[in-house]
Scaffold this active site. Sequence first.
Site, mmCIF file in Angstrom:
data_model
loop_
_atom_site.group_PDB
_atom_site.id
_atom_site.type_symbol
_atom_site.label_atom_id
_atom_site.label_comp_id
_atom_site.label_asym_id
_atom_site.label_seq_id
_atom_site.Cartn_x
_atom_site.Cartn_y
_atom_site.Cartn_z
ATOM 1 N N ASP A 436 42.185 40.628 36.874
ATOM 2 C CA ASP A 436 41.257 41.173 37.802
ATOM 3 C C ASP A 436 39.829 41.567 37.038
ATOM 4 O O ASP A 436 39.935 41.884 36.127
ATOM 5 C CB ASP A 436 41.798 42.410 38.388
ATOM 6 C CG ASP A 436 41.204 42.691 39.676
ATOM 7 O OD1 ASP A 436 40.307 41.912 40.269
ATOM 8 O OD2 ASP A 436 41.678 43.273 40.616
ATOM 9 N N GLU A 439 33.492 41.441 36.359
ATOM 10 C CA GLU A 439 32.314 41.160 36.859
ATOM 11 C C GLU A 439 31.145 42.369 36.454
ATOM 12 O O GLU A 439 30.259 41.958 36.196
ATOM 13 C CB GLU A 439 32.182 40.926 38.394
ATOM 14 C CG GLU A 439 33.231 39.953 38.868
ATOM 15 C CD GLU A 439 34.657 40.549 39.210
ATOM 16 O OE1 GLU A 439 35.652 39.897 39.789
ATOM 17 O OE2 GLU A 439 34.669 41.866 39.070
ATOM 18 N N ASP A 504 38.255 39.625 47.503
ATOM 19 C CA ASP A 504 38.261 40.890 48.589
ATOM 20 C C ASP A 504 37.892 40.141 49.975
ATOM 21 O O ASP A 504 36.497 40.511 50.148
ATOM 22 C CB ASP A 504 37.904 42.170 48.181
ATOM 23 C CG ASP A 504 38.413 42.753 46.876
ATOM 24 O OD1 ASP A 504 39.392 42.033 46.637
ATOM 25 O OD2 ASP A 504 38.108 43.623 46.407
#
Length: 767
Positions: A436, A439, A504
Amino acid sequence: MRFRDGQWNVAEGFRLEYAEEVYRITKTPSGEGISLLCPTRKIMSRGDTLNTGTISVDIEAAFDGVISVETTHWQGAARRGPDFSLFPGGKPEVSSKITKSDKGTTLSSGSLSASVSGKDHTFDVSFHSTDSNKLLTTLLNRSVGLAYTPATSTPMQLADMRNFKHYIFTQTTLSVGESVHGLGERFGAFNKVGQKVNLWNADGGTSSDQAYKNVSFWMSSRGYGIFIDTPERVELEVGSERCCRVQTSVESQRLKWYIIHGPTPREVLKKYSILTGTPGSVPAWSFGLWLSTSFTTNYDENTVNGFLEGMKARDIPVEVFHFDCFWLKAFHWCDFVFDEDMFPDPKGQIARLKAEGTVKKVCVWTNPYLGQASPVFAEAAAKGYLLKRKNGDVFQWDMWQTGMGIVDFTNPAACDWFVGCLEKLFDTGVDSIKTDFGERIPSDDVQWFDQSVDPKRMHNYYAFIYNKLVYEALQKRYGKNEAVLFARSAVAGNQRFPLTWGGDCESTPEAMAESVRGGLSLGLSGFAFWSVDIGGFEGHPPPWIYKRWVAFGLLCSHSRLHGSGSYRVPWTVDNDDASDEGCSATLARWTHLKARLMPYLFAQAQAATRDGLPLSLRAMCIEFPDDPTAWTLDRQFMVGDSLLVAPVFEEDGTAQFYLPKGRWTNFFSGEVKNGPVWFTETHGFATLPLYVREATLLVLGKEGEKRTVYDYAADVEVRSYFAAEGTKAVLVDNTGAEVGVLEVGKDGEIAGKKALKGDYVVTVVSA
């Protein structure tokens, strides 16, 4: 970045200079191209060569059908890394040809040519097919240039560049009706014309113009693609600053991109994969259902066991169980250690789950950030494994984790340490890693261990080195084709490290449509495998949304149930409705269907990795490039070559979809429809528009098959859909190796059936 205020005026605060003419053409040092010396004013006399800037445009043959274009202002600017890892499979031989005539100079690289006009005091470069001279795009007047901000009044000011920004830009023309697609996983309009697109990885969810996966490659409906060869921030004005041009700009002294000739999207993607890498292979087990604990939910060993027992009792096979964030102790993310209060015996628990057959594989959530509350932070900081500020401090902030630091993967020792942490998880029984984040990488006030890299280029590129490191660690432990990630961030080349999911999304039909657009765009950016949070990540999906998303999600290449603050096991969504229309029965039905489709899916997966194609979601334009409507379709997709899927977004079950030219057979009912036509159907939760293309031999597992991994040539059903002479179906085993080919002969009989085993059945669904 907009440098102009409308068509006539320069934007406030900018000074612009353009390549006004091609003054001289020479060969590039490689001998495979031409270099254009382009003054920023027309040279009418010798005096005009003084106090004048020049822009160099180097046009080189890369390989057949691919030409690179590098535009440079000041050649002496340092070339700081990192750079994309190009030609990982080896660079093809280059065969270039340069011809000159009174009309100009042409460089040819196989099927693609670039022609520079020979007219005096002109800047005009056209890109066209070599054989037919079909024009693809051009660089016309005032299409290549540089910009300063704030605006300079004299070149003397540039003796000190610290207070100025310098941009380089190019503008390729857009033809009438041309559309632009790709640029990574983008959730807005499928056709990017009219949009401003910034390629800068960000955690913005699926309902904004930000993207987790910014890929500097776009596909044109006109038969070409463009790959921008830099990981730094790229700003594109796609028919937005000038309606008839795509402007690409970077804050730099140079800009390089490749133009890739198809003419079909398949050929463009194949050549793009030669440049940046073909998608990695994934194991057959990864195609099964993944079940997650969800994010902020409360769970422990008993919760996990209860979920899996409940799924088994409802006849819903779970291939992979995923432990999300709170397998770790709060404030300790990510220290790679199970929270002993919730999971006192993780190794034993995982072993028991596998032995009982309730799950085959286990995945855990990780990220490359270390919260300072964990002892791991102190260890990594002391050893210099964390990104630092320019003053020598460890870079920290309280975004996400309190006082978190970022692992510096430019430090080889940090990489070895990180892999060591992963190996301890593998020893516990973990088979896959959800990588995950990646970024939110700062680009100001930071100093990397490798001081040769540019922090602004590292922002996007971090996703590549992060996922590469974890993927290769999995390969080393489990085998080359057994490694699977569940990654959120990506750049060009990340397709080599499958797989990714869409990030998401909300629990709404609009968010499901956003996710479809994101998957389509990423597929057109060279990624073969993609998944989505079934039911939506944020919120509590109503039962009808959950069930519609289940049908969509099980027809993606990979399928995961995952949420944020609510569970995604079906009985929690609809108060355990035990009817045939309930969430549990719906999930079981679509999970079983995917298992039956595995002989087809896994054979198509091998072709996708070989050719750089998306398995699912595959944009309709890949299969039907000559149909203008196919380039507009963003609510449906292909799964491989032969299956068309249109998710249902309406609560009443209506779905509108388009069938291209040909005969299409409803997978469930056998009804045949002829395209090209738009259709509207109404579906219950057991079906959706799933149509089989004509000239298809569809190999399915036996009726009632529920496993994902089995013998894909044994006891199968072969369905023939208008299968004329030459129609083929490749048979593979559950490792992906080809074991045979079924092919319809002149007599209409299917040859190659010797490769089939057991009690197979051949069904002619459509003659």
